[in-house]
Scaffold this motif. Structure first.
Motif, PDB file in Angstrom:
ATOM      1  N   HIS A   1       7.429 -39.473 -39.184  1.00  0.00           N
ATOM      2  CA  HIS A   1       7.720 -38.175 -38.590  1.00  0.00           C
ATOM      3  C   HIS A   1       9.160 -38.068 -38.170  1.00  0.00           C
ATOM      4  O   HIS A   1       9.747 -39.002 -37.642  1.00  0.00           O
ATOM      5  N   ARG A   2       9.714 -36.906 -38.396  1.00  0.00           N
ATOM      6  CA  ARG A   2      11.125 -36.701 -38.125  1.00  0.00           C
ATOM      7  C   ARG A   2      11.376 -36.395 -36.663  1.00  0.00           C
ATOM      8  O   ARG A   2      10.757 -35.530 -36.077  1.00  0.00           O
ATOM      9  N   LEU A   3      12.349 -37.107 -36.096  1.00  0.00           N
ATOM     10  CA  LEU A   3      12.748 -36.856 -34.715  1.00  0.00           C
ATOM     11  C   LEU A   3      14.267 -36.778 -34.679  1.00  0.00           C
ATOM     12  O   LEU A   3      14.948 -37.659 -35.199  1.00  0.00           O
TER      13      LEU A   3
ATOM     14  N   GLY B   1      19.241 -34.212 -47.232  1.00  0.00           N
ATOM     15  CA  GLY B   1      19.471 -34.986 -46.015  1.00  0.00           C
ATOM     16  C   GLY B   1      19.095 -36.449 -46.167  1.00  0.00           C
ATOM     17  O   GLY B   1      19.139 -37.208 -45.218  1.00  0.00           O
ATOM     18  N   ASP B   2      18.729 -36.856 -47.392  1.00  0.00           N
ATOM     19  CA  ASP B   2      18.407 -38.260 -47.662  1.00  0.00           C
ATOM     20  C   ASP B   2      19.468 -38.855 -48.586  1.00  0.00           C
ATOM     21  O   ASP B   2      20.068 -38.143 -49.384  1.00  0.00           O
ATOM     22  N   SER B   3      19.655 -40.164 -48.469  1.00  0.00           N
ATOM     23  CA  SER B   3      20.455 -40.844 -49.476  1.00  0.00           C
ATOM     24  C   SER B   3      19.493 -41.546 -50.437  1.00  0.00           C
ATOM     25  O   SER B   3      18.365 -41.886 -50.065  1.00  0.00           O
TER      26      SER B   3
ATOM     27  N   ILE C   1       0.652 -42.937 -56.102  1.00  0.00           N
ATOM     28  CA  ILE C   1       1.730 -41.956 -56.136  1.00  0.00           C
ATOM     29  C   ILE C   1       2.476 -42.009 -54.806  1.00  0.00           C
ATOM     30  O   ILE C   1       1.926 -41.749 -53.749  1.00  0.00           O
ATOM     31  N   ASP C   2       3.725 -42.433 -54.881  1.00  0.00           N
ATOM     32  CA  ASP C   2       4.611 -42.441 -53.724  1.00  0.00           C
ATOM     33  C   ASP C   2       5.327 -41.099 -53.779  1.00  0.00           C
ATOM     34  O   ASP C   2       6.154 -40.861 -54.655  1.00  0.00           O
ATOM     35  N   THR C   3       4.949 -40.188 -52.868  1.00  0.00           N
ATOM     36  CA  THR C   3       5.399 -38.802 -52.974  1.00  0.00           C
ATOM     37  C   THR C   3       6.576 -38.522 -52.051  1.00  0.00           C
ATOM     38  O   THR C   3       6.422 -38.545 -50.835  1.00  0.00           O
ATOM     39  N   TRP C   4       7.724 -38.235 -52.632  1.00  0.00           N
ATOM     40  CA  TRP C   4       8.871 -37.835 -51.805  1.00  0.00           C
ATOM     41  C   TRP C   4       8.931 -36.316 -51.743  1.00  0.00           C
ATOM     42  O   TRP C   4       8.932 -35.646 -52.783  1.00  0.00           O
TER      43      TRP C   4
ATOM     44  N   GLN D   1       9.502 -32.937 -48.399  1.00  0.00           N
ATOM     45  CA  GLN D   1       9.888 -32.624 -47.023  1.00  0.00           C
ATOM     46  C   GLN D   1       9.189 -31.353 -46.556  1.00  0.00           C
ATOM     47  O   GLN D   1       8.695 -30.577 -47.380  1.00  0.00           O
ATOM     48  N   THR D   2       9.213 -31.145 -45.249  1.00  0.00           N
ATOM     49  CA  THR D   2       8.715 -29.889 -44.691  1.00  0.00           C
ATOM     50  C   THR D   2       9.337 -28.718 -45.457  1.00  0.00           C
ATOM     51  O   THR D   2       8.662 -27.751 -45.804  1.00  0.00           O
ATOM     52  N   GLU D   3      10.616 -28.847 -45.751  1.00  0.00           N
ATOM     53  CA  GLU D   3      11.363 -27.761 -46.383  1.00  0.00           C
ATOM     54  C   GLU D   3      10.984 -27.546 -47.840  1.00  0.00           C
ATOM     55  O   GLU D   3      11.173 -26.462 -48.383  1.00  0.00           O
TER      56      GLU D   3
HETATM   57  C1  WT7 Z   1      11.634 -36.843 -44.738  1.00  0.00           C
HETATM   58  C2  WT7 Z   1      10.902 -35.540 -44.616  1.00  0.00           C
HETATM   59  C3  WT7 Z   1       6.805 -34.343 -46.483  1.00  0.00           C
HETATM   60  C4  WT7 Z   1       5.943 -35.268 -45.968  1.00  0.00           C
HETATM   61  C5  WT7 Z   1       6.065 -35.817 -44.609  1.00  0.00           C
HETATM   62  C6  WT7 Z   1       7.411 -35.900 -43.994  1.00  0.00           C
HETATM   63  C7  WT7 Z   1      11.165 -38.947 -45.614  1.00  0.00           C
HETATM   64  C8  WT7 Z   1       9.103 -38.399 -46.951  1.00  0.00           C
HETATM   65  C9  WT7 Z   1       9.074 -40.007 -48.406  1.00  0.00           C
HETATM   66  C10 WT7 Z   1       8.853 -40.966 -49.437  1.00  0.00           C
HETATM   67  C11 WT7 Z   1      10.842 -42.024 -48.801  1.00  0.00           C
HETATM   68  C12 WT7 Z   1      10.220 -40.153 -47.600  1.00  0.00           C
HETATM   69  C13 WT7 Z   1      12.511 -38.478 -46.127  1.00  0.00           C
HETATM   70  C14 WT7 Z   1      12.412 -36.966 -46.009  1.00  0.00           C
HETATM   71  N1  WT7 Z   1      10.199 -39.141 -46.700  1.00  0.00           N
HETATM   72  N2  WT7 Z   1       8.406 -38.919 -47.978  1.00  0.00           N
HETATM   73  N3  WT7 Z   1       7.774 -40.920 -50.247  1.00  0.00           N
HETATM   74  N4  WT7 Z   1       9.765 -41.955 -49.594  1.00  0.00           N
HETATM   75  N5  WT7 Z   1      11.097 -41.160 -47.795  1.00  0.00           N
HETATM   76  O1  WT7 Z   1       7.976 -34.640 -43.890  1.00  0.00           O
HETATM   77  O2  WT7 Z   1       8.871 -34.601 -41.560  1.00  0.00           O
HETATM   78  O3  WT7 Z   1       9.762 -33.056 -43.324  1.00  0.00           O
HETATM   79  O4  WT7 Z   1      10.266 -35.516 -43.368  1.00  0.00           O
HETATM   80  O5  WT7 Z   1      10.711 -37.910 -44.746  1.00  0.00           O
HETATM   81  O6  WT7 Z   1      13.508 -38.960 -45.303  1.00  0.00           O
HETATM   82  O7  WT7 Z   1      13.650 -36.322 -45.920  1.00  0.00           O
HETATM   83  P1  WT7 Z   1       9.224 -34.378 -42.988  1.00  0.00           P
END
Ligand code: WT7
Length: 656
Positions: free
Chosen positions: A533-535, A507-509, A416-419, A421-423
């Protein structure tokens, strides 16, 4: 954003095995589609039923979704519950002696706690917090190593209705101080030190330094868990208290504080493209429901599973799939203190063998680094206990996916490739493993009930194959409620005017293929994704400019084999270095500086010096150009608006 045509053309498709499908919570595409249809047709009814079934309420809600003040949505808002009660108390009748946590320390030592013990320890610590006068709604910062105690600290906050804000142990004193101030925290819970890869991480010393920076006016107490035999360099008798002293003699039960569904459970800071980190505020009931649903749906949770999510509790993944989700369903989970490469790159595989892990959830960056260090290593271990694999944090490249599938999962385990976000609080797009066939590199289809779409600048849906903005069209229970202390920024960031405030902008394309599968392409803003991790680029730029030697700085990302993206900084110094040696020394110092200001994650991989930055005549830094330079690409962009074309040559060469 102009539409981006995808270059990815992945054609491999993997069906779930019959064996997996037969036992799955959501078995087969028909079952999956049925759930999606139900949600579509009776949105409130769908979520209401799940919330009634999966959460134990003190007082049942009568309203499911309140949309009267968008985008400030409320879920189940007249319901009363306690999240810690849902994670602990409600299991005691059946699962008191079931192992809740198998903790493996950095040095390999294993500690197990049952649900009954965890309950007692959370209650004792909750009583300890109460004795420090922590009350419902107070903010408590948790700056802890991966440990049973970190989970106890978070659960104890939930138990007494305090709002925790966990700060990842890799963040610097400055970052910690900013979060303590923004959250208005009255208590910090930390450890004398943590252990990672054989090295001590001085958490208490960093906490002292953070407080020493000033401004933490509301902070009254620092609770210190003694992880190692070492003492603390500094000790403030009035402020500091040892964890074991605080809990000594405390009663082993603690009546939960019954809270409203919408009362905040926690704040977690995350980077944005501009300004300081945002305090993402989550609710109690809706958040809990999101984590429970996805434990059953995405992870196909079964009572005999040994669940292991490798994420640190400092990130949302660790909140949802270490502290809350697994405990809320009564799972046995592994928690690991250390790093995947210590003592060697077989550590994960060895732990899967030892603890008979069935469900393994990690990040593409970890997978890539382990492939690099030992593509055959998994074959030396017995991984036959595994039945499901997951990834999170960034797009996984199809080759890493295939390796994970074949070498780790032996073609038996769905991935499972899980997309999310923190939000979003919990998974948004991911294959339901007993139903949705997978394709390497695609997060596939939405979780039932989640209304995902891809739109253009005007908010109109986009045809398959074309890239656009990933949006969510309807509120969902585990969504962010606001940015702590800044509702305006919440509105502007996530529900922008361009879409009439109607769509949640992730915020993603992304683009969709002919089967409706989602393919995430990357961020649309100036947010980097380093090791999942988001920076924010601006955070790093601010840190650089705060150095006395630096006049100006611009930060971009470049693709990196293991980290996904690496930080590249273009820097203008106040005084040009006189030799290459000097330039290299300054670059080294600046790297350390950023590490110290923000945390090691943000350390620039590369620093390039120039007399200036490429700017338009109106003074805007041309980031697109910098991104090309960082990648080492030929400059094909239109540079006619560039004020100082000579600068390009300089920045191309000056690699440090
Ligand atoms: C951003 C969110 C929520 C878990 C950890 C990150 C990228 C996250 C995937 C995925 C492609 C992904 C996106 C997203 N992202 N999971 N499975 N495939 N991109 O949490 O720090 O809130 O970052 O991580 O860009 O917007 P986060």
């Amino acid at each position: 954003m102009s539409t981006i045509d995808s270059i990815l053309r992945e054609t491999r498709v993997f069906e779930p095995t019959d064996e997996f499908k037969r036992k799955a919570t959501i078995s087969g595409m028909e079952a999956y589609n049925q759930l999606c249809d139900q949600a579509n047709e009776h949105y409130a009814g769908f979520w209401g039923e799940l919330a009634r079934e999966r959460i134990t309420w003190k007082k049942m809600f009568t309203r499911v979704l309140d949309e009267s003040t968008p985008p400030f949505f409320k879920w189940f808002d007249d319901g009363v519950l306690n999240v810690s009660y849902n994670c602990l108390d409600r299991h005691l009748a059946q699962l008191a002696n079931k192992i809740a946590i198998i903790f493996e320390a950095d040095d390999g030592q294993v500690t197990r706690v049952t649900y009954a013990e965890l309950y007692r320890r959370v209650c004792q610590f909750a009583n300890g917090l109460k004795s420090l006068d922590v009350k419902k709604g107070d903010r408590v910062v948790v700056y802890m190593p991966m440990s049973i105690e970190a989970v106890i600290a978070m659960q104890a906050c939930a138990r007494i209705g305090a709002i925790h804000s966990v700060v990842f142990g890799g963040f610097s004193a400055k970052s910690l101080q900013e979060r303590i101030i923004d959250a208005g925290a009255s208590v910090v819970i930390t450890a004398n030190e943590g252990m990672r890869g054989g090295k001590a991480v001085p958490l208490k010393a960093v906490t002292d330094e953070a407080i020493g920076l000033g401004g933490c006016d509301g902070l009254r107490k620092v609770v210190v868990y003694q992880r190692t035999n070492h003492g603390c360099a500094q000790w403030n008798d009035e402020r500091d208290i040892w964890w074991h002293k605080l809990t000594e003699g405390q009663p082993e039960t603690c009546e939960p504080e019954w809270v409203n569904a919408e009362d905040p459970l926690f704040i977690l800071y995350t980077s944005g493209s501009t300004g300081k980190p945002k305090g993402i505020q989550h609710s109690s009931a809706g958040y809990l429901l999101g984590t429970i649903n996805t434990m059953y749906w995405s992870f196909d949770y079964k009572p005999n599973d040994i669940f292991w999510c490798t994420a640190d509790v400092g990130w949302i993944t660790g909140h949802s799939y270490v502290t809350y989700g697994p405990l809320a369903v009564g799972a046995t989970q592994v928690i690991f203190e250390g790093v995947p490469t210590y003592p060697d790159a077989g550590r994960f595989w060895q732990m899967i063998e030892t603890h008979k892990v069935t469900t393994f959830y990690t990040a593409p960056t970890a997978i890539r680094s382990l492939i690099k260090l030992g593509a055959d290593l998994p074959n030396q271990y017995d991984l036959s206990s595994l039945r499901l694999l997951g990834t999170v944090g960034e797009p996984i490249n199809p080759e890493a996916w295939m390796w994970y599938y074949e070498v780790v999962g032996k073609r038996r385990c769905p991935i499972i490739d899980t997309w999310w976000q923190t939000e979003t609080g919990s998974h948004m797009i991911t294959p339901m493993p007993g139903a949705v066939p997978t394709k390497p590199g695609s997060c596939t289809l939405p979780v039932p009930g989640i209304a995902v779409d891809i739109v253009d600048e005007s908010g109109a849906p986009i045809e398959p194959g074309k890239g656009g903005f990933l949006v969510i069209k309807r509120p969902w229970p585990s969504m962010v409620r606001t940015i702590w202390g800044d509702p305006e920024r919440f509105k502007k960031t996530y529900f922008p005017e361009e879409f009439n405030g109607q769509l949640y902008l992730a915020g993603d394309s992304a683009h969709r293929d002919e089967n409706g599968y989602f393919w995430i392409m990357g961020r649309i803003d100036d947010v980097l994704n380093v090791s999942g991790h988001r920076l924010g680029t601006m955070e790093i730029e601010s840190a650089l400019v705060a150095n006395p030697l630096v006049a100006e700085a611009a930060v971009v990302g470049k693709p990196h084999e293991v980290k996904g993206e690496a930080v590249v900084a273009f820097v203008v110094l106040k005084k040009s270095p006189e030799s290459r040696d000097e330039a290299q020394q300054i670059a080294k110092n600046l790297r350390e500086w950023v590490s110290h200001e923000i945390g090691a994650l943000a350390r620039p991989e590369e620093i390039r010096f120039g007399d200036n930055l490429p700017k338009t005549r109106s003074g805007k830094i041309m980031r697109r150009l910098l991104r090309s330079l960082a990648k080492g690409e030929q400059i094909t962009q239109d540079v006619s608006t560039l004020e100082n074309p000579g600068i390009l040559q300089q920045l191309q060469e000056a690699v440090n």
